[in-house]
Every structure is written in structure tokens, then in C-alpha cells.
Design a protein around this motif. Structure first.
Motif, PDB file in Angstrom:
ATOM      1  N   GLU A  71       0.834  -1.195   0.000  1.00 16.24           N
ATOM      2  CA  GLU A  71       0.000   0.000   0.000  1.00 16.24           C
ATOM      3  C   GLU A  71       0.873   1.252   0.000  1.00 16.24           C
ATOM      4  O   GLU A  71       1.822   1.349   0.783  1.00 16.24           O
ATOM      5  N   MET A  72       0.538   2.180  -0.870  1.00 15.57           N
ATOM      6  CA  MET A  72       1.322   3.418  -0.971  1.00 15.57           C
ATOM      7  C   MET A  72       1.089   4.309   0.243  1.00 15.57           C
ATOM      8  O   MET A  72       1.968   5.053   0.653  1.00 15.57           O
ATOM      9  N   HIS A  73      -0.109   4.267   0.771  1.00 16.81           N
ATOM     10  CA  HIS A  73      -0.455   5.151   1.875  1.00 16.81           C
ATOM     11  C   HIS A  73      -1.114   4.384   3.008  1.00 16.81           C
ATOM     12  O   HIS A  73      -2.304   4.546   3.247  1.00 16.81           O
ATOM     13  N   PRO A  74      -0.374   3.537   3.681  1.00 20.77           N
ATOM     14  CA  PRO A  74      -0.997   2.808   4.786  1.00 20.77           C
ATOM     15  C   PRO A  74      -1.354   3.763   5.920  1.00 20.77           C
ATOM     16  O   PRO A  74      -0.737   4.828   6.047  1.00 20.77           O
ATOM     17  N   ILE A  76      -1.178   5.198   9.399  1.00 20.91           N
ATOM     18  CA  ILE A  76      -0.101   5.177  10.381  1.00 20.91           C
ATOM     19  C   ILE A  76      -0.633   5.642  11.736  1.00 20.91           C
ATOM     20  O   ILE A  76      -1.739   6.171  11.814  1.00 20.91           O
ATOM     21  N   ILE A  80       2.504   9.369  14.767  1.00 26.48           N
ATOM     22  CA  ILE A  80       3.250   9.751  13.569  1.00 26.48           C
ATOM     23  C   ILE A  80       2.458  10.764  12.738  1.00 26.48           C
ATOM     24  O   ILE A  80       3.026  11.671  12.139  1.00 26.48           O
ATOM     25  N   LEU A  83       3.227  13.954  14.204  1.00 28.50           N
ATOM     26  CA  LEU A  83       4.576  14.377  13.805  1.00 28.50           C
ATOM     27  C   LEU A  83       4.545  15.007  12.404  1.00 28.50           C
ATOM     28  O   LEU A  83       5.138  16.065  12.177  1.00 28.50           O
ATOM     29  N   ILE A  84       3.843  14.360  11.490  1.00 25.89           N
ATOM     30  CA  ILE A  84       3.728  14.892  10.119  1.00 25.89           C
ATOM     31  C   ILE A  84       3.096  16.275  10.164  1.00 25.89           C
ATOM     32  O   ILE A  84       3.592  17.229   9.553  1.00 25.89           O
ATOM     33  N   LYS A  87       5.677  18.716  11.724  1.00 28.84           N
ATOM     34  CA  LYS A  87       6.934  18.970  11.017  1.00 28.84           C
ATOM     35  C   LYS A  87       6.753  19.477   9.589  1.00 28.84           C
ATOM     36  O   LYS A  87       7.693  19.963   8.983  1.00 28.84           O
ATOM     37  N   PHE A  88       5.569  19.312   9.035  1.00 30.15           N
ATOM     38  CA  PHE A  88       5.365  19.755   7.659  1.00 30.15           C
ATOM     39  C   PHE A  88       4.434  20.964   7.584  1.00 30.15           C
ATOM     40  O   PHE A  88       3.738  21.171   6.604  1.00 30.15           O
ATOM     41  N   GLU A 100      -1.461  23.985   6.484  1.00 32.24           N
ATOM     42  CA  GLU A 100      -0.311  23.288   5.869  1.00 32.24           C
ATOM     43  C   GLU A 100      -0.162  21.880   6.449  1.00 32.24           C
ATOM     44  O   GLU A 100       0.111  20.925   5.723  1.00 32.24           O
ATOM     45  N   ALA A 104      -0.358  18.406   4.466  1.00 26.74           N
ATOM     46  CA  ALA A 104       0.715  17.402   4.527  1.00 26.74           C
ATOM     47  C   ALA A 104       0.137  16.027   4.868  1.00 26.74           C
ATOM     48  O   ALA A 104       0.514  15.021   4.258  1.00 26.74           O
ATOM     49  N   LYS A 107      -1.291  14.688   1.831  1.00 30.12           N
ATOM     50  CA  LYS A 107      -0.256  14.288   0.864  1.00 30.12           C
ATOM     51  C   LYS A 107       0.363  12.951   1.241  1.00 30.12           C
ATOM     52  O   LYS A 107       0.811  12.196   0.391  1.00 30.12           O
ATOM     53  N   PHE A 108       0.443  12.691   2.540  1.00 25.16           N
ATOM     54  CA  PHE A 108       0.967  11.395   2.978  1.00 25.16           C
ATOM     55  C   PHE A 108      -0.154  10.343   3.034  1.00 25.16           C
ATOM     56  O   PHE A 108       0.020   9.281   3.633  1.00 25.16           O
ATOM     57  N   GLN A 110      -3.025  10.296   4.567  1.00 24.54           N
ATOM     58  CA  GLN A 110      -3.781  10.112   5.826  1.00 24.54           C
ATOM     59  C   GLN A 110      -5.087  10.916   5.708  1.00 24.54           C
ATOM     60  O   GLN A 110      -5.322  11.899   6.410  1.00 24.54           O
TER      61      GLN A 110
ATOM     62  N   PHE B  56       7.667   6.857   3.712  1.00 27.45           N
ATOM     63  CA  PHE B  56       7.474   8.314   3.768  1.00 27.45           C
ATOM     64  C   PHE B  56       8.812   9.003   4.062  1.00 27.45           C
ATOM     65  O   PHE B  56       9.318   9.759   3.277  1.00 27.45           O
ATOM     66  N   TYR B  77      16.392  13.765   8.579  1.00 33.71           N
ATOM     67  CA  TYR B  77      15.355  13.072   7.811  1.00 33.71           C
ATOM     68  C   TYR B  77      16.011  12.253   6.712  1.00 33.71           C
ATOM     69  O   TYR B  77      17.094  12.600   6.243  1.00 33.71           O
TER      70      TYR B  77
END
Lengths: 320, 204
Positions: A71-74, A76, A80, A83-84, A87-88, A100, A104, A107-108, A110, B56, B77
Motif C-alpha cells: 500500500e502506498m499510503h498505509p 499510520i 506519527i 509528527l507529520i 513537522k510539515f 499546511e 501534509a 499528501k501522505f 492520511q 514516507f 530526515y
């Protein structure tokens, strides 16, 4: 180097590459070893050796398939995801940073968490439209190729609620309309402010590969573009070179404008292939005329409905 | 771009390990996590997929203590190396202050190294950054594989392929055993802090 040594070297290399996860390279080396063994009759335990190598190639193939199918986007963990989000987001403005962070997350991949975050931002005047648009993007990204019910339902909910202004609803509608159109999905999208209306277009089968584009689309605002009514341009190649064409815009989302071109316009359609860049396009809006280049970003045949046989063509405005 | 909190006298910067798939970016971070316990200020986060491939990014926070009256926090990272994760690589690169480019010394990965470096240059350009100006260190990993009889590129070839124009500091390494990992990181930290000092006029 004698043949035995050659085979040994190839197998040793292949094993190390396999251990390193360099499956393509490992397979090539195993393949070369097989070719050598097959070409020589007098190799000791030839058949067992070939079987052993084939088993290794099969194992590599299985590993490759697992990677391809992973899977490209499991989903999480929430930790985490936090954290995304943290941090993004880069803006110094707290609300903008929240937007933002939510983008992000989307984009990940989620999407569910991103939807919650966008939903919480809808109440903020400055972010409302961006949050709403990104919610539609998340719904579309989560949907299967031929289903966009959640995105359409969301739009309808907003129509009935007093959350978005009529202008914002119009923009959301145009945005959703374009994406549905690109996916080849036909859906009825009531026009904001109108009591009863009809769908503007109906198109047929889903177009492959659009879900990734939807995902890649999760970008910064692109809605500042003026409303374009028509374009004029000359072709730069082919038998119709330098002939001028004028096309009326059927819908617009940000800097992407769409046209319906009758199927009989084959010369024009043949020249406008996806990826083709047209220089010196004149764009007509109610407030200005400007020139820019444009990129043919999509061309889809309409397979059902009143426009059946026509083509829907998307032009992305590149630079003024 | 580093975050400078004047009130708290804190500076937070971002270093990204970049390179082709399976070159050893995550292995670098794993070694740092194991070996620089004093400086590590949190858990290492890895989001990987089938076959231990980074999906990721990996994330490792470090505290470097006080430098010129500021608490310096570094965040390391990695990007996913697989070609298909291009948009993720670009996303992870946003706001980067320093880059470690990990190249694979294996001869068969020569082209992949060059493509990954080109990809880095392109992604930096999209953030209006130049590969020639950003603090950058090259690491030539997997030098040990020569002992196992595998064809690896001589350092001169790697330098010619990747560093001919960049002229960045470069180090041979065996990330698996930790050889060259610390040196690479230290050099990148040094360059990054110097660059930040200059651009933020910090400590002057």
C-alpha cells in the motif's frame, strides 16, 4: 576466468544484490548465470543448479510483487500523524500552519485524519475555502476510480448548510465538476442559489490514472485566476499550422480551463495531444485580455449523454 | 529553512539524507541513533514498507547543546529512494538546511546515483534553492563490498560522476558498521551551522 569461476562470481554477486534488496540487479546476474550453465552441457549437477537458481529468481519475483502491491499510503499511528502535522507546517501564522499540516497529512495519504483537520478549519474565514476544497480532494482521493459519492454528498451538505458563501460554493462546484469530469464520472451537482437545475455534462467510463493526479493535486491555492470566457490561438504545426481557433470555455478550475470540442474537428483534436504546449494563447475574460502559453493537460472522449462523441479538452494556463 | 526562536534562544534546523533507493540512508540514521545517544533527543521514527524500504521518511531529532548562546536542535530526515515516491521526496526536502547525499559505491548503481543527484538538484530548484549553494556533503557508501569481491567504483570515478562540479566534501563509508557515518554527519552539521550563522547573522 574459467566457466566455473565465472558462474561462481555471478551467483555471489546476485546473492549480495538480493540481500541488499537490489532485486533487478540480482535477477540480471542470476539470469546470466543460467545462460552460461545452459550453454554448457558438461556442468556438474546442471539440472539441480538450474532449479536452485530458478527458485532464487522466483523468490525475487515474489519480493518484487510484494513491493509493487504494498500500500502506498498505509494508515499510520496517531503519533506519527501528529509528527507529520507538526513537522510539515512551516508558516509563522498559526492558522495557516494548521492548514499546511492538514495538507501534509493528505499528501501522505492520511485522508481520514486530514478530513478532520480540514473540517476544524472550515470555521475560519480566511481558510474556509481552501479547507473545503481540500476536503473534496480527500474524498476524491479516497474514492474508487468510478465513485465520488462522498465528495458529491459533501458538496450537497454544504449547499444545505450556511457554511460557505454562494461564491465559494460556485468555486467548489466548478472544482468538483472538473475532477468528476476528469474521472469520467457523471453526477448531478445542483447550482448554488438555483432551485432546480440540470447537470452540465454527462460523461462515460472512468479515465485511468486520475486518482494519482488528484492526490498530486493537493497543493497551494490556485484560485486567484480570473474567470476566462474564451481563448484564441493558432496551431504551430500540422496541416492547420497558423490557422486561428477560438474556443469557448465550458468550465474552469483555477488555472485549468475546459472546452467541449465536437468529434468532427479531427484536425484540431489530432494536433492537441496531452502534453502539447501552445504558445501565445489569448485569454478573454470580462475584465481583461491577456496572452500566455498553455499546456494540454487532458483530452477525454465523452462516451454518453448529449455530448457523446465530443471531446473534453483541458488547458492549463502556464505563464503570462 | 531553520526556525529561529529568538525568545527561547532556540534554533531548529533540518538535514536531509538523499540518495538512490537502497543506498543506505536509513542505515546511516540507525547507526547515528545507536551511537550518538548523548545527542539524540527523541525516538527515531521510521515509516517503511515491504522489504524495509522507506515509505514516507525517517526522522531523528538531535540536540547539539548550546552554540553561541543558542540551543541548537537538529532534525535528521531521510527521503524514500524509490523512483515512484518523487512527490514525497520533494515534500520532505521542504525547509531543508543541509543535505547528505548518500551514493551507492556498487558499479551497477552508477546511473542510479547520477539520476538521484539530478533529482535532488531539480527538487531544490523547485524551492528556489541551488545545489551549489546549500550545505552539502557526499558519502560514498558500501565501500566494504569490494572485500566480498563485488565490483565497486573507485572513489575517483564517484568524484568524477557526482562531485566534479559540486566540489562538496565527500567521505567513503560503510554505514552498516558505522564507518564514515559520524564524519559525514559532523561535516554536514558544521557546514549547515556555518551557513546559518552567515545567513541569520546569528552570534555576530
Amino acid at each position: 576466468m574459467d566457466v566455473k569461476e565465472q558462474i561462481k562470481v555471478l551467483l555471489r554477486e546476485a546473492e549480495v544484490y538480493q540481500r541488499q534488496g537490489l532485486y533487478g540487479e540480482a535477477k540480471i546476474k542470476y539470469g546470466k548465470a543460467v545462460d552460461i550453465i545452459r550453454s554448457i552441457e558438461r556442468v556438474k549437477n546442471r539440472e539441480q543448479l538450474l532449479e536452485g537458481i530458478q527458485a532464487k529468481i522466483d523468490a525475487i519475483e515474489q519480493s518484487v510483487q510484494k513491493i509493487i502491491k504494498a500500500e502506498m499510503h498505509p494508515k499510520i499511528s496517531a503519533r506519527i500523524q501528529d509528527l507529520i502535522q507538526e513537522k510539515f507546517s512551516f508558516s509563522g501564522d498559526r492558522d495557516q500552519a494548521s492548514l499546511e499540516g492538514a495538507i501534509a497529512l493528505a499528501k501522505f495519504g492520511q485522508y481520514e485524519r486530514a478530513l478532520k483537520e480540514f473540517d476544524s478549519l472550515i470555521g475560519k474565514d480566511a481558510l474556509r475555502f481552501e479547507a473545503a476544497k481540500n476536503m473534496i480532494r480527500c474524498h476524491l482521493a479516497m474514492a474508487s476510480a468510478d465513485n465520488a459519492d462522498a465528495a458529491v454528498d459533501q458538496y450537497r451538505q454544504w449547499l444545505d448548510a450556511d457554511i460557505l458563501s454562494v461564491e465559494e460554493l460556485h468555486r467548489i462546484r466548478a472544482f468538483l465538476d472538473t475532477h468528476l469530469h476528469q474521472k469520467g464520472i457523471s453526477a448531478f451537482l445542483p447550482i448554488p442559489g438555483a432551485k432546480e437545475t440540470v447537470a452540465e455534462f454527462e460523461v462515460g467510463m472512468p479515465v485511468s490514472g486520475t486518482s494519482d493526479e488528484t492526490e498530486a493535486d493537493l497543493e497551494t491555492p490556485d484560485e486567484d485566476m480570473v474567470d476566462i470566457n474564451a481563448v484564441s490561438f493558432a496551431l504551430d504545426h500540422g496541416p492547420l499550422k497558423e490557422k486561428k481557433f477560438e474556443l469557448e470555455v465550458s468550465f474552469q478550475s483555477g488555472n485549468t480551463i475546459s472546452f467541449i470540442i465536437p468529434g468532427k474537428e479531427t484536425s484540431l483534436l489530432d494536433n492537441l495531444t496531452v502534453g502539447h504546449k501552445i504558445g501565445d494563447v489569448q485569454f478573454f475574460s470580462s475584465i481583461a485580455i491577456f496572452e500566455a502559453s498553455a499546456l494540454v493537460s487532458a483530452k477525454t472522449e465523452i462516451k454518453s449523454g448529449p455530448k457523446q462523441g465530443s471531446f473534453s479538452l483541458d488547458l492549463k494556463i502556464m505563464s503570462a | 529553512m531553520a526556525i529561529f526562536n529568538l525568545q527561547k534562544r532556540e534554533i531548529e534546523c533540518k538535514i536531509v539524507y538523499y540518495g538512490p533507493g537502497r543506498c543506505g540512508k536509513t542505515t546511516n540514521l540507525e547507526y547515528i541513533f545507536k551511537s550518538f545517544k548523548k545527542q539524540i533527543s527523541g525516538d527515531m521514527v521510521s515509516i517503511d514498507t515491504e522489504g524495509d524500504r522507506t515509505l514516507f521518511f525517517d526522522f531523528l531529532p538531535m540536540g547539539l547543546g548550546q552554540i553561541k548562546g543558542c540551543d541548537v536542535r537538529m532534525q535528521l530526515y531521510t527521503v524514500p529512494g524509490q523512483v515512484k515516491y518523487s512527490s514525497t521526496r520533494k515534500l520532505v526536502l521542504r525547509g531543508v538546511d543541509g543535505v547528505v547525499f548518500v551514493a551507492d559505491s556498487l558499479e551497477i548503481r552508477r546511473n542510479k546515483n547520477m539520476l538521484a543527484l539530478k533529482d535532488l538538484e531539480q527538487n531544490l530548484k523547485e524551492y528556489n534553492m541551488s545545489i551549489f549553494k546549500i550545505p552539502l556533503v557526499l558519502q560514498y557508501n558500501k565501500r566494504d563490498l569490494a572485500e566480498q569481491g563485488l565490483p565497486i567504483m573507485p572513489i575517483e570515478m564517484l568524484e568524477h560522476d557526482l562531485n566534479r562540479q559540486l566540489k562538496a566534501p565527500s567521505f567513503p563509508a560503510v554505514a552498516f558498521t558505522g564507518e564514515g557515518v559520524g564524519t559525514t554527519l559532523k561535516e554536514c552539521l558544521k557546514l549547515t551551522l556555518k551557513h546559518l550563522q552567515k545567513s541569520l547573522q546569528w552570534g555576530q
